[in-house]
Design an enzyme around this catalytic site. Structure first.
Site, PDB file in Angstrom:
ATOM      1  N   GLU A 150       0.801  -1.233   0.000  1.00 24.43           N
ATOM      2  CA  GLU A 150       0.000   0.000   0.000  1.00 24.43           C
ATOM      3  C   GLU A 150       0.832   1.281   0.000  1.00 24.43           C
ATOM      4  O   GLU A 150       0.664   2.123   0.873  1.00 24.43           O
ATOM      5  CB  GLU A 150      -0.948   0.006   1.206  1.00 24.43           C
ATOM      6  CG  GLU A 150      -1.930  -1.146   1.190  1.00 24.43           C
ATOM      7  CD  GLU A 150      -2.927  -1.097   2.353  1.00 24.43           C
ATOM      8  OE1 GLU A 150      -2.893  -0.138   3.146  1.00 24.43           O
ATOM      9  OE2 GLU A 150      -3.737  -2.036   2.469  1.00 24.43           O
ATOM     10  N   ASN A 198       2.142  -5.297  -3.149  1.00 26.12           N
ATOM     11  CA  ASN A 198       0.759  -5.591  -2.762  1.00 26.12           C
ATOM     12  C   ASN A 198      -0.016  -4.283  -2.583  1.00 26.12           C
ATOM     13  O   ASN A 198       0.488  -3.341  -1.971  1.00 26.12           O
ATOM     14  CB  ASN A 198       0.781  -6.351  -1.426  1.00 26.12           C
ATOM     15  CG  ASN A 198      -0.532  -7.010  -1.086  1.00 26.12           C
ATOM     16  OD1 ASN A 198      -1.100  -7.726  -1.911  1.00 26.12           O
ATOM     17  ND2 ASN A 198      -1.030  -6.792   0.122  1.00 26.12           N
ATOM     18  N   HIS A 234     -10.393  -6.524  -1.349  1.00 28.20           N
ATOM     19  CA  HIS A 234     -11.438  -6.345  -0.324  1.00 28.20           C
ATOM     20  C   HIS A 234     -12.612  -5.673  -1.034  1.00 28.20           C
ATOM     21  O   HIS A 234     -12.484  -4.537  -1.500  1.00 28.20           O
ATOM     22  CB  HIS A 234     -10.952  -5.442   0.808  1.00 28.20           C
ATOM     23  CG  HIS A 234      -9.829  -6.037   1.598  1.00 28.20           C
ATOM     24  ND1 HIS A 234     -10.017  -7.096   2.459  1.00 28.20           N
ATOM     25  CD2 HIS A 234      -8.512  -5.724   1.665  1.00 28.20           C
ATOM     26  CE1 HIS A 234      -8.855  -7.406   3.020  1.00 28.20           C
ATOM     27  NE2 HIS A 234      -7.923  -6.591   2.548  1.00 28.20           N
ATOM     28  N   GLU A 263      -6.157 -10.717  -0.687  1.00 31.82           N
ATOM     29  CA  GLU A 263      -6.922 -10.453   0.548  1.00 31.82           C
ATOM     30  C   GLU A 263      -8.420 -10.467   0.286  1.00 31.82           C
ATOM     31  O   GLU A 263      -9.188  -9.661   0.843  1.00 31.82           O
ATOM     32  CB  GLU A 263      -6.490  -9.110   1.157  1.00 31.82           C
ATOM     33  CG  GLU A 263      -4.985  -9.045   1.402  1.00 31.82           C
ATOM     34  CD  GLU A 263      -4.512  -7.820   2.167  1.00 31.82           C
ATOM     35  OE1 GLU A 263      -5.349  -7.100   2.754  1.00 31.82           O
ATOM     36  OE2 GLU A 263      -3.293  -7.591   2.184  1.00 31.82           O
ATOM     37  N   ASP A 265     -12.152 -10.633   0.302  1.00 31.64           N
ATOM     38  CA  ASP A 265     -13.345 -10.797   1.134  1.00 31.64           C
ATOM     39  C   ASP A 265     -14.441  -9.913   0.547  1.00 31.64           C
ATOM     40  O   ASP A 265     -14.153  -8.932  -0.147  1.00 31.64           O
ATOM     41  CB  ASP A 265     -13.111 -10.553   2.633  1.00 31.64           C
ATOM     42  CG  ASP A 265     -12.500  -9.214   2.989  1.00 31.64           C
ATOM     43  OD1 ASP A 265     -12.580  -8.275   2.170  1.00 31.64           O
ATOM     44  OD2 ASP A 265     -11.943  -9.087   4.097  1.00 31.64           O
TER      45      ASP A 265
HETATM   46  C1  XIL Z   1      -5.419  -6.128   8.844  1.00 27.98           C
HETATM   47  C2  XIL Z   1      -5.634  -7.341   9.748  1.00 27.98           C
HETATM   48  O1  XIL Z   1      -6.604  -8.159   9.168  1.00 27.98           O
HETATM   49  C3  XIL Z   1      -6.045  -6.904  11.117  1.00 27.98           C
HETATM   50  O2  XIL Z   1      -6.048  -8.034  11.996  1.00 27.98           O
HETATM   51  C4  XIL Z   1      -5.104  -5.829  11.651  1.00 27.98           C
HETATM   52  O3  XIL Z   1      -5.592  -5.345  12.860  1.00 27.98           O
HETATM   53  C5  XIL Z   1      -4.954  -4.698  10.672  1.00 27.98           C
HETATM   54  O4  XIL Z   1      -4.534  -5.202   9.425  1.00 27.98           O
HETATM   55  N1  XIL Z   1      -4.607  -4.499   4.058  1.00 27.98           N
HETATM   56  C6  XIL Z   1      -3.558  -5.311   4.441  1.00 27.98           C
HETATM   57  C7  XIL Z   1      -3.677  -6.172   5.636  1.00 27.98           C
HETATM   58  O5  XIL Z   1      -2.563  -5.399   3.698  1.00 27.98           O
HETATM   59  O6  XIL Z   1      -2.451  -6.361   6.287  1.00 27.98           O
HETATM   60  C8  XIL Z   1      -4.693  -5.630   6.602  1.00 27.98           C
HETATM   61  O7  XIL Z   1      -4.849  -6.592   7.636  1.00 27.98           O
HETATM   62  C9  XIL Z   1      -6.003  -5.339   5.908  1.00 27.98           C
HETATM   63  C10 XIL Z   1      -5.818  -4.306   4.828  1.00 27.98           C
END
Ligand code: XIL
Length: 355
Positions: A150, A198, A234, A263, A265
């Site tokens: 990010e 990422n 996400h 990631e 969801d």
């Molecule tokens: C999130 C985790 O799921 C949580 O448990 C933590 O508190 C914060 O981070 N992008 C990412 C992940 O690259 O590392 C993040 O994960 C969600 C957003």
């Protein structure tokens, strides 16, 4: 019967019945050489249903938080690998691969780092040391790393961070040079590891994915060591531009880059009783299906990873302050949801299926 005996019987039953009732995600993915993965946490591994589902359904895992700076670096001099090591051990025991996340990020860092008023020289030394120590520790066990996470803004500009310009590692105001530096250090630390950039919100065609593409095209042209892109995926509003995702994956393929969906969801709106609508569960399944299909149709898309697998342990609840949830393929008591069925169907159809 002793409690532990009962638990093992339950585990055995879960494995055997999963085999009888049909294939698992893992079995279907392996026929096509695909990695099907999930973010994993250590504390729930002691729950038999959590551990059994994780090992049965996935052939790869990624520590959700245990390999971040905040977890690995309790203070400036100490590396604490215990939690991450335990997750790696679980993966090895169950013949799963491990993806590492993440070596460089502006967030999830320890307070001593963020509030330490370090100079750029000191930060450069700290980041170099961190990348080297962590990658050497997991060399041969973690086959791929999110080297930088990010680092871009939604509009495509470089995101302000401790590593870029606050005060940064010495490349403030120089575009993506600090990102390049992290990749060069990572390649030196473990030349065999696959190195990924990422990013969030750059999954289809928009200003951010254009900026990712431009950065990686430049990196490839100049020989910066990078193997792939993690598209986080996400999905917050039951909408996904799946044609755009396919087009984005294709243009990254043309640069010679792998893509991992890292990631995934698909969160649903919750009513005041924290319930979701039945039709939303079906729409959710169709989004999972289309995203998995977009990956399977692209030969450079090598891994599909969800951000957790059970609604019992998902970051969405706290992230959305309780307004959204139920984003994952298994519910809170590990029953599979329509989304699971959709992913399984697509993996069964395999790469050759064109839709
Ligand atoms: C999130 C985790 O799921 C949580 O448990 C933590 O508190 C914060 O981070 N992008 C990412 C992940 O690259 O590392 C993040 O994960 C969600 C957003």
């Amino acid at each position: 019967m002793k409690v532990s005996g009962f638990i093992w019987l339950l585990l055995w039953f879960t494995f055997v019945t999963a085999g009888c009732w049909g294939q698992t995600l893992r079995q279907e993915a392996e026929r096509d050489g695909i990695l099907v993965s999930t973010a994993a946490r250590l504390p729930p591994l002691s729950e038999p249903a959590y551990a059994a589902t994780l090992a049965r359904e996935f052939n790869m895992l990624e520590p959700e938080d245990a390999m971040k700076w905040a977890a690995l670096r309790p203070d400036e001099r100490t590396f604490d690998f215990r939690e991450a090591d335990a997750l790696v051990r679980f993966a090895v025991e169950h013949k799963m691969k491990v993806r590492g996340h993440c070596l460089t990020w502006g967030r999830n860092n320890p307070d001593w780092l963020m509030q330490g008023h370090f100079t750029s020289n000191q930060l450069s030394r700290l980041l170099h040391e961190h990348i080297t120590r962590v990658m050497e520790h997991y060399s041969g066990q973690v086959f791929a790393w999110d080297v930088v996470n990010e680092a871009l803004e939604e509009k495509g500009t470089v995101r302000g961070s401790i590593w870029y310009d606050q005060p940064g590692i010495g490349f403030a105001g120089q575009g993506t040079a600090h990102i390049e530096q992290a990749f060069r250090w990572a390649h030196e630390a473990d030349p065999k590891a696959l190195l990924f950039y990422n990013e969030a919100e750059g999954e289809w065609m928009n200003r951010k994915s254009d900026a990712i593409y431009a950065m990686l095209k430049d990196f490839k042209q100049r020989g910066v060591p990078i193997d792939g892109v993690g598209l986080q995926m996400h999905i917050p509003f039951l909408e996904a531009d799946t044609y755009g995702i396919a087009a984005n994956i294709a243009r990254l393929a043309a640069l010679g880059l792998q893509v991992n969906i890292t990631e995934l969801d698909v969160s649903l709106p919750l009513d005041s009783n924290s319930m979701v609508r039945a039709e939303d569960l079906l729409r959710q399944a169709e989004i999972y299906r289309a995203i998995v299909r977009a990956c399977l149709n692209s030969s450079n898309c090598t891994a599909i990873q969800t951000w957790g697998f059970t609604d019992k342990y998902s970051w969405i609840g706290s992230h959305s302050r309780g307004t959204r949830g139920q984003a994952l393929p298994f519910d809170r008591i590990y029953r599979s949801k329509p989304a699971y069925r959709a992913v399984l169907d697509e993996l069964s159809a395999g790469r050759s299926q064109s839709r």
